[in-house]
Design a protein around this motif. Structure first.
Motif, PDB file in Angstrom:
ATOM      1  N   PHE A  75       5.835  -1.337  12.408  1.00  0.00           N
ATOM      2  CA  PHE A  75       5.484   0.073  12.321  1.00  0.00           C
ATOM      3  C   PHE A  75       4.001   0.221  11.981  1.00  0.00           C
ATOM      4  O   PHE A  75       3.403  -0.643  11.344  1.00  0.00           O
ATOM      5  CB  PHE A  75       6.289   0.771  11.212  1.00  0.00           C
ATOM      6  CG  PHE A  75       7.781   0.669  11.362  1.00  0.00           C
ATOM      7  CD1 PHE A  75       8.510   1.700  11.933  1.00  0.00           C
ATOM      8  CD2 PHE A  75       8.459  -0.459  10.925  1.00  0.00           C
ATOM      9  CE1 PHE A  75       9.878   1.615  12.065  1.00  0.00           C
ATOM     10  CE2 PHE A  75       9.834  -0.557  11.044  1.00  0.00           C
ATOM     11  CZ  PHE A  75      10.550   0.489  11.623  1.00  0.00           C
ATOM     12  N   THR A  76       3.425   1.334  12.389  1.00  0.00           N
ATOM     13  CA  THR A  76       2.115   1.749  11.901  1.00  0.00           C
ATOM     14  C   THR A  76       2.324   2.962  11.003  1.00  0.00           C
ATOM     15  O   THR A  76       3.293   3.722  11.180  1.00  0.00           O
ATOM     16  CB  THR A  76       1.169   2.116  13.048  1.00  0.00           C
ATOM     17  OG1 THR A  76       1.748   3.184  13.807  1.00  0.00           O
ATOM     18  CG2 THR A  76       0.926   0.912  13.951  1.00  0.00           C
ATOM     19  N   SER A 114       2.221   9.537   9.123  1.00  0.00           N
ATOM     20  CA  SER A 114       3.657   9.391   9.370  1.00  0.00           C
ATOM     21  C   SER A 114       3.926   7.987   9.867  1.00  0.00           C
ATOM     22  O   SER A 114       3.017   7.252  10.245  1.00  0.00           O
ATOM     23  CB  SER A 114       4.142  10.427  10.395  1.00  0.00           C
ATOM     24  OG  SER A 114       3.485  10.219  11.634  1.00  0.00           O
ATOM     25  N   LYS A 146       5.326   5.285  12.477  1.00  0.00           N
ATOM     26  CA  LYS A 146       5.573   5.140  13.905  1.00  0.00           C
ATOM     27  C   LYS A 146       5.943   3.699  14.222  1.00  0.00           C
ATOM     28  O   LYS A 146       5.260   2.770  13.820  1.00  0.00           O
ATOM     29  CB  LYS A 146       4.315   5.538  14.713  1.00  0.00           C
ATOM     30  CG  LYS A 146       3.907   6.994  14.565  1.00  0.00           C
ATOM     31  CD  LYS A 146       2.672   7.295  15.385  1.00  0.00           C
ATOM     32  CE  LYS A 146       2.260   8.753  15.235  1.00  0.00           C
ATOM     33  NZ  LYS A 146       1.032   9.062  16.011  1.00  0.00           N
ATOM     34  N   GLN A 147       7.025   3.538  14.943  1.00  0.00           N
ATOM     35  CA  GLN A 147       7.463   2.201  15.338  1.00  0.00           C
ATOM     36  C   GLN A 147       6.895   1.879  16.711  1.00  0.00           C
ATOM     37  O   GLN A 147       6.952   2.705  17.630  1.00  0.00           O
ATOM     38  CB  GLN A 147       8.984   2.111  15.386  1.00  0.00           C
ATOM     39  CG  GLN A 147       9.488   0.715  15.741  1.00  0.00           C
ATOM     40  CD  GLN A 147      11.012   0.628  15.642  1.00  0.00           C
ATOM     41  OE1 GLN A 147      11.665   1.513  15.133  1.00  0.00           O
ATOM     42  NE2 GLN A 147      11.563  -0.460  16.143  1.00  0.00           N
ATOM     43  N   PHE A 148       6.298   0.673  16.840  1.00  0.00           N
ATOM     44  CA  PHE A 148       5.759   0.332  18.161  1.00  0.00           C
ATOM     45  C   PHE A 148       6.333  -0.949  18.733  1.00  0.00           C
ATOM     46  O   PHE A 148       6.069  -1.275  19.879  1.00  0.00           O
ATOM     47  CB  PHE A 148       4.226   0.256  18.126  1.00  0.00           C
ATOM     48  CG  PHE A 148       3.642  -0.978  17.487  1.00  0.00           C
ATOM     49  CD1 PHE A 148       3.424  -2.134  18.213  1.00  0.00           C
ATOM     50  CD2 PHE A 148       3.282  -0.963  16.156  1.00  0.00           C
ATOM     51  CE1 PHE A 148       2.868  -3.248  17.634  1.00  0.00           C
ATOM     52  CE2 PHE A 148       2.726  -2.085  15.569  1.00  0.00           C
ATOM     53  CZ  PHE A 148       2.515  -3.227  16.304  1.00  0.00           C
TER      54      PHE A 148
END
Length: 622
Positions: free
Chosen positions: A291-292, A296, A298-300
Motif C-alpha cells: 500500500f501507499t 489515504s 491505496k493498494q497497488f
C-alpha cells in the motif's frame, strides 16, 4: 567627583562579584559535568557485556552436502560489490542483476543457518543469527561474538548511532558496540526486552519492541509509548521520518507522532513493514499486499502466496523480502529475482525421512508437505494438501509410502496418488505418530487389526498412557513407547510395562525405539537413551552422555553406529567400541528431527534443512 568615584568603586565591586559568580557557575558546571561523566563511566562499566571472539573456519571435508531452502529472506544490504541476503537457509551473495554468486552455509563457517538481519559497519558485514549472537564477515572469513554473561535468544535488528553499532536482541537487551567493547543500554536502568526494530532520526533513537511498544531516547531521556498512549498495537514493525513527523507501523495499523502527540492514521491488521521511499510512505502486510499512504490508503499490488513480507530500502532501490525470495519494486511493478536452483526443499523444517524401492528420498516437512528427490539430487515431486502437512513419520514399503500426519494416514503409490485414512474412517485419532507393521501409534491408543476388525489398546488394556509415540516389532513382541512409559506386547496383549517407578528409566516419556545389532534402545524426552537388556533390566547411559532430549523417532542405525537426533546435535554410539561422540557444527541446525540412511550416506533432517554425510566420514575420524 566623590559620587563618581563611589560609583566607580561600586561598579568595580559589582563586576568583581559578577566575575566571581560566573566563575563559581563555571566551577559548579564543570563539577556537575565531571560528576555526570563519572556517573556515565560507572554505568558503562556496570553495563559492560563480557564477550569472546571466535574465528569461524570452513569445514575441510568434501564428504558433506547441505540441502536447504533459501527463499525466506529476512534482510538485504549491499556489501562491497554485491548484494547479501540473510535467509532461513544461510547467507546469499548476489550480483546486481540478482544472479546467485555464492550460498554460504555452516560448511563455510557460519555458526548456524537461521539468519535474521544485516548491516554494513566499519567496512564489515554484521550478521544477526537466531541463536548464535552477532557474526561479522570481512569478505573472506566469519567471526562470532560470544557473550559470556547472557544467552541471547536472537539478534533481531541493527542500527548505527554516533559512530557506534547498536544491536537489538530478544532476551539480551539493547547492546552498543564501539569496535572494542559491548555495553548494554538500558532505559531508566531497566533492560529493554524483545527488541525487533531500531531507527535513528537525528539525535533521536527509536527502539521498537515485539510486545512492549516504542521507546524513544533523546538527550539522556527515555520516553515509553504503548497502546495506553494510542499506539494501535504494542508490536512495532517499522518506523519512518518525514519532515517533523514520525510514522510508526504496528501489526495492527499505522500511527503518526506529531509534537509528542500520537494518533492512529489507519487500521491495517497484519501490517509487517514500512519505508519512506521518494517521500512516499509505503506499507506491506504479512501476506505481501503493498500500500501507499498519503492522506489515504491505496493498494497497488498484492502478490500471490507470499508470507512474512517486509520492505527494505538499499541504494535507492525498494525491495520486498518474503518467503518467496527477493523482489524489487519499480514504477509500481514487482520484479522477482530468478531462482537459480529448483532442486531445493520447499520447507527447511524436516520432520521425517525414508526411501522408496527406487531409492528415491522422501522428505516430510512440518509445514509444507513432502518433497521427493531422486538419488541424483533431482526433485521429482512436491506433495502438499490440507492433509499432507505436519508429517510425523514416513515408512517405505515395497510399493507404497505411508505418511503419519496430524490429520491421519496417507498412503502414496508409485504414481504419487494418495489414499487417505482419518478418524472418520477407522482411526481412533487423526494425530498419527508412528507405524510398525500392523500397528499404528496414535495420541489415543495403539491401533491394530485382529481377525479383520479394528482394535485399540489403551490404558484400559494396560498401556501406561494412551499417547503412543513409537513402536518397535521384534519377532512376536511389540514394544510401544508412550507418554507414561514403555509397554511390552505379545499376542496383542500388554504383558509388561517399564516406568521410572519399577525400572531404571529416569523419565516415562518414551519418544523413540530402535533395534540395532540385536540390542533394544529407548529414546526419551529429557532422560537421554536407555537400553533394554535381554534380562529385562533397563540400562542407563547417563554417566556417558548426561541427560538429553531425544526428538520423536529420531534414531537410526547403519549396523556400525547408533545415531540419535537431539536438540543439541547428533549423539553417536559406536556399537563396536561403545564410545560416544556428538556432532553439531556441520549440521544446518543443532535440532535434529529425523535420520535415515542408504548404502553410502546418512541423512540428518533438521529444523533448517538436511545434512547428507558420507558414511566414510564417520570412519575417517574427521
Amino acid at each position: 567627583m566623590r559620587l563618581s568615584k563611589k560609583y566607580k568603586i561600586f561598579g568595580a565591586l559589582a563586576i568583581s562579584i559578577a566575575i566571581i559568580f560566573i566563575y563559581q557557575i563555571i566551577i559548579i558546571r564543570k563539577s556537575a559535568e565531571t560528576m555526570l561523566a563519572e556517573t556515565r563511566a560507572r554505568l558503562l562499566e556496570k553495563n559492560r557485556v563480557p564477550y569472546e571472539r571466535k574465528l569461524l573456519t570452513p569445514h575441510p571435508s568434501n564428504k558433506i552436502r547441505i540441502i536447504q531452502n533459501t527463499d525466506e529472506t529476512r534482510d538485504l544490504t549491499r556489501f562491497r560489490d554485491s548484494y547479501f541476503a540473510a535467509t532461513n537457509g544461510g547467507l546469499i551473495q548476489m550480483s546486481e542483476e540478482g544472479k546467485l554468486l555464492k550460498h554460504f552455509t555452516v560448511l563455510d563457517g557460519l555458526p548456524e543457518s537461521d539468519l535474521t538481519c544485516l548491516i554494513v559497519w566499519n567496512d564489515k558485514l554484521f550478521i544477526g543469527t537466531q541463536t548464535k549472537n552477532p557474526v561479522v564477515f570481512d569478505g573472506e572469513k566469519f567471526e562470532q561474538f560470544v557473550f559470556t554473561d547472557r544467552k541471547i535468544q536472537a539478534v533481531t535488528a541493527f542500527a548505527e548511532k554516533d559512530g557506534k553499532l547498536l544491536i537489538g536482541t530478544f532476551g539480551g537487551g539493547l547492546i552498543e558496540f564501539d569496535n572494542a567493547n559491548f555495553t548494554e543500554i538500558k532505559a531508566d536502568d531497566k533492560q529493554i526486552k524483545a527488541i525487533n526494530y531500531l531507527f535513528k532520526d537525528g539525535a533521536r533513537l527509536y527502539v521498537g519492541t515485539f510486545n512492549n511498544g516504542l521507546w524513544i531516547y533523546e538527550n539522556d531521556v527515555w520516553t515509553h509509548i504503548t497502546t495506553a498512549e494510542n499506539l494501535p498495537s504494542n508490536r512495532i514493525v517499522g518506523i519512518a521520518a518525514r519532515d517533523k513527523d514520525i510514522y510508526v507501523a504496528t501489526d495492527f495499523g499505522l500511527a503518526i507522532l506529531q509534537d509528542k502527540s500520537l494518533h492512529t492514521l489507519v487500521v491495517l491488521p497484519s501490517l509487517s513493514g514500512l519505508v519512506l521511499f521518494k517521500d512516499q510512505i509505503i506499507l506491506t502486510k504479512d501476506n505481501g499486499e503493498i500500500f501507499t499512504f498519503d492522506k489515504s490508503l491505496k493498494q497497488f499490488h498484492a502478490p500471490e502466496n507470499q508470507q512474512k513480507s517486509r520492505l527494505v530500502l538499499t541504494d535507492e532501490t525498494l525491495w520486498i523480502l518474503s518467503n518467496q525470495g527477493v523482489s524489487t519494486i519499480k514504477d509500481g511493478k514487482i520484479k522477482s529475482f530468478d531462482k537459480s536452483n529448483e532442486n531445493v526443499l520447499n520447507d527447511n523444517f524436516v520432520s521425517a525421512l525414508t526411501f522408496d524401492k527406487n531409492e528415491n528420498l522422501w522428505i516430510g516437512t512440518f509445514r509444507h508437505g513432502i518433497d521427493v528427490f531422486s538419488s541424483s539430487g533431482k526433485k521429482l515431486k512436491h506433495l502438499e494438501s490440507e492433509q499432507t502437512r505436519e508429517i510425523n513419520f514416513l515408512q517405505g514399503n515395497n510399493e507404497t509410502i505411508s505418511a503419519a500426519t496430524s490429520s491421519g494416514i496417507q498412503i502414496f503409490k508409485q504414481d504419487f496418488s494418495a489414499e487417505n485414512q482419518t478418524k472418520k474412517d477407522v482411526l481412533p485419532s487423526n494425530s498419527i505418530t508412528h507405524f510398525s507393521n500392523n500397528f499404528t501409534a496414535t495420541t489415543k491408543g495403539l491401533m491394530f487389526r485382529e481377525n479383520g476388525k479394528i482394535r485399540v489398546l489403551s490404558t484400559v488394556n494396560g498401556l501406561p498412557n494412551n499417547a503412543v509415540y513409537a513402536t518397535l516389532q521384534i519377532g512376536k513382541k511389540l514394544y510401544a513407547g508412550t507418554l507414561g512409559g514403555l509397554a511390552e506386547i505379545e499376542s496383542n496383549r500388554v504383558v509388561r510395562t517399564f516406568k521410572d517407578s519399577n525400572s531404571k528409566l529416569k523419565t516415562n516419556w518414551i519418544i523413540a525405539l530402535i533395534y540395532a545389532n540385536e540390542r533394544i534402545f529407548i529414546g526419551t524426552y529429557g532422560g537421554g537413551v536407555f537400553e533394554l537388556l535381554p534380562s529385562g533390566e533397563i540400562r542407563s547411559f547417563e554417566n556417558e552422555t548426561d541427560r538429553f532430549v531425544v526428538n520423536p523417532n529420531a534414531m537410526f542405525s547403519d549396523g556400525k553406529r547408533l545415531f540419535i537426533g537431539t536438540l543439541a546435535g547428533v549423539k553417536i554410539l559406536d556399537l563396536q567400541t561403545q564410545e560416544w561422540k556428538t556432532i553439531k557444527q556441520i549440521l544446518p541446525s543443532e535440532t535434529v528431527m529425523t535420520i535415515a540412511g542408504d548404502a553410502e550416506n546418512i541423512y540428518f533432517g533438521t529444523t533448517n534443512g538436511i545434512a547428507r554425510i558420507e558414511k566414510s566420514y564417520f570412519e575417517s575420524g574427521e
